[in-house]
Motif scaffolding. Structure first.
Motif: not given
Length: 364
Positions: A141-158
Motif C-alpha cells: 500500500r502507498r502509505l506502507a511504502g512511504l513509511v518503510l522508505r522513511a525507516l530505511a533512511a533512519l536506519y541507513d539500510v536499503p
C-alpha cells in the motif's frame, strides 16, 4: 483542428470561409456569439470540453509550500536523516497530481513515524490505532511504502524489496516483535516501586551487577520508576561494563541502548521520563551514532551528554588512525557537530572516551 472541427467553428461564428487548422480567435467575438445563443460563457464551455483551467504559478507555489512544510515538519526536523527521505518523496511528485491528497498521505506517514517504535503490536492493530484503517500499512500500500522508505533512511539500510525485508524492517520498528526476546540492559536501578521486577532490579544493583529487562516485564504494572533521578544512557554495553567495574554498587542508574534502541529501551525510558527522571545520552561520534542520538532524543526527550562539537574535538586530540565515520547527517542538538565530523572524517567510538564518562558518573 480536423475538418469537422473547422466546419463547426465556421458555422458557430458565421465565417465566410473555413479557418485554417490552427487559428487565433478573439475571445470577445466568441463570448458575443455564445451569449446570442444563450450558451454559457467561453471559459465554462472550454472547461467542459478540455477540463478545468489551472494557474501554473499558483500550482507551483502550492507545491513549494507543501515540500517546505514537509522539510520543516517537527518529525523531520528532529531526525535529520529523514531529510533524504523528504527529498526523495518530493522527487517522486504529487499523489494523483494533487497537493491536498499528497499532504493528507504525508500527514498519515509522519503520524506513523512519530508513533514508532511500537511495543510488539500487530501491524493491523497499530495501523488502526494511528490512522484508523487496519489495512493502511498492508503489503505494498502507498502509505506502507512511504513509511518503510522513511525507516530505511533512519536506519541507513536499503528500502525493502520483498515481503521478508518489509517484515524485518517493521519488526525492527517494534511491530509484532517478540516481547520476551526484546530486552533492555540496565545497571544501578533501585526502583521506588514494589513488585517482582523492582525487587529483582534492586537485588542486582546492590550486588553491583547489570540486569536485563524484557519488554513483557515492562508491560506489566507497576512500572519501575526512579523518581527525579538522573539516568545515564549509553549506546554501547562496554561502557556500562566499565561503569560497573569502576563503580560497583555505587553505579548510578544507567540504561544501554545497545545500538539502535528497540521497543523495550524506548518503553523503559519513557516510563522513567514520565515519572520525573532526567535522561542524558551519550553515543558514538560517527554517522550512525548521530542518527541514533537524534532518534532517541526525539523519542524520549533525552539531553545530550558530552555529545557536543567541543567534546568531539577533544576526543580527537592525540588519537590517530581512527575509522571513517560513514554517512553523516545533521545533529539537531549541535549545528556544528556534523560539519566537524565531515571535516575530520574520523569516528570516535564511545569506549574511547569511557574515562571521561566515568568521571561524570563518579561526580554525579
Amino acid at each position: 483542428m480536423d475538418e469537422a472541427e473547422r466546419t463547426a467553428l465556421a458555422e458557430l461564428l458565421g465565417m465566410d470561409r473555413y479557418p485554417t487548422a490552427t487559428c487565433t480567435l478573439q475571445v470577445a467575438r466568441l463570448e458575443t456569439r455564445l451569449a446570442e445563443m444563450g450558451a454559457p460563457d467561453a471559459r465554462t464551455v472550454t472547461e467542459t470540453i478540455v477540463g478545468p483551467f489551472t494557474d501554473p504559478v499558483a500550482d507551483r507555489r502550492d507545491r513549494d509550500t507543501l515540500w517546505a512544510w514537509l522539510r520543516g515538519h517537527p518529525v523531520v526536523a528532529a531526525e535529520p536523516a529523514l531529510l533524504g527521505w523528504a527529498a526523495d518523496t518530493e522527487r517522486a511528485g504529487l499523489v494523483g497530481g494533487s497537493v491536498p491528497a499528497t499532504r493528507a498521505l504525508l500527514e498519515q506517514a509522519l503520524a506513523v513515524i512519530a508513533a514508532l517504535p511500537a511495543e510488539a503490536t500487530p501491524l493491523s492493530v497499530f495501523a488502526g490505532d494511528i490512522v484508523g484503517d487496519t489495512h493502511a500499512l498492508d503489503g505494498t500500500r502507498r502509505l506502507a511504502g512511504l513509511v518503510l522508505r522513511a525507516l530505511a533512511a533512519l536506519y541507513d539500510v536499503p528500502p525493502p524489496k520483498d515481503a521478508a525485508e518489509r517484515r524485518d524492517l517493521w519488526e525492527r520498528a517494534g511491530i509484532a516483535c517478540d516481547a520476551l526476546s526484546t530486552t533492555v540492559l540496565v545497571a544501578g536501578f533501585r526502583p521506588r516501586t514494589s513488585g517482582p521486577l523492582a525487587e529483582t532490579l534492586r537485588t542486582w544493583a546492590d550486588a553491583g551487577q547489570a540486569a536485563v529487562i524484557t519488554l513483557r516485564q515492562l508491560q506489566e504494572p507497576p512500572a519501575p520508576g526512579l523518581g527525579d533521578a538522573t539516568v545515564w544512557i549509553t549506546e554501547n554495553p562496554a561502557v556500562l561494563a566499565v561503569a560497573l567495574r569502576d563503580l560497583g554498587t555505587a553505579c548510578p542508574p544507567m540504561v544501554c541502548s545497545s545500538g539502535w534502541p528497540n521497543s523495550a529501551v524506548i518503553r523503559l525510558l519513557r516510563t522513567l521520563r514520565d515519572a520525573g527522571a532526567r535522561l542524558r545520552y551519550h553515543g558514538d561520534f560517527d554517522g550512525e551514532g548521530l542518527r541514533i542520538a537524534a532518534y532517541l532524543m526525539s523519542k524520549v526527550d533525552a539531553e545530550p551528554w558530552r555529545m557536543s562539537t567541543a567534546d568531539y574535538l577533544t576526543a580527537l586530540d592525540g588519537t590517530a588512525a581512527l575509522p571513517d565515520p560513514g554517512r553523516i547527517t545533521e545533529a539537531p542538538w549541535d549545528p556544528d557537530l556534523a560539519a566537524a565530523l565531515r571535516t575530520h572524517r574520523a569516528a570516535v567510538a564511545e569506549e574511547l572516551v569511557a574515562d571521561t564518562l566515568m568521571a561524570d558518573l563518579g561526580q554525579r
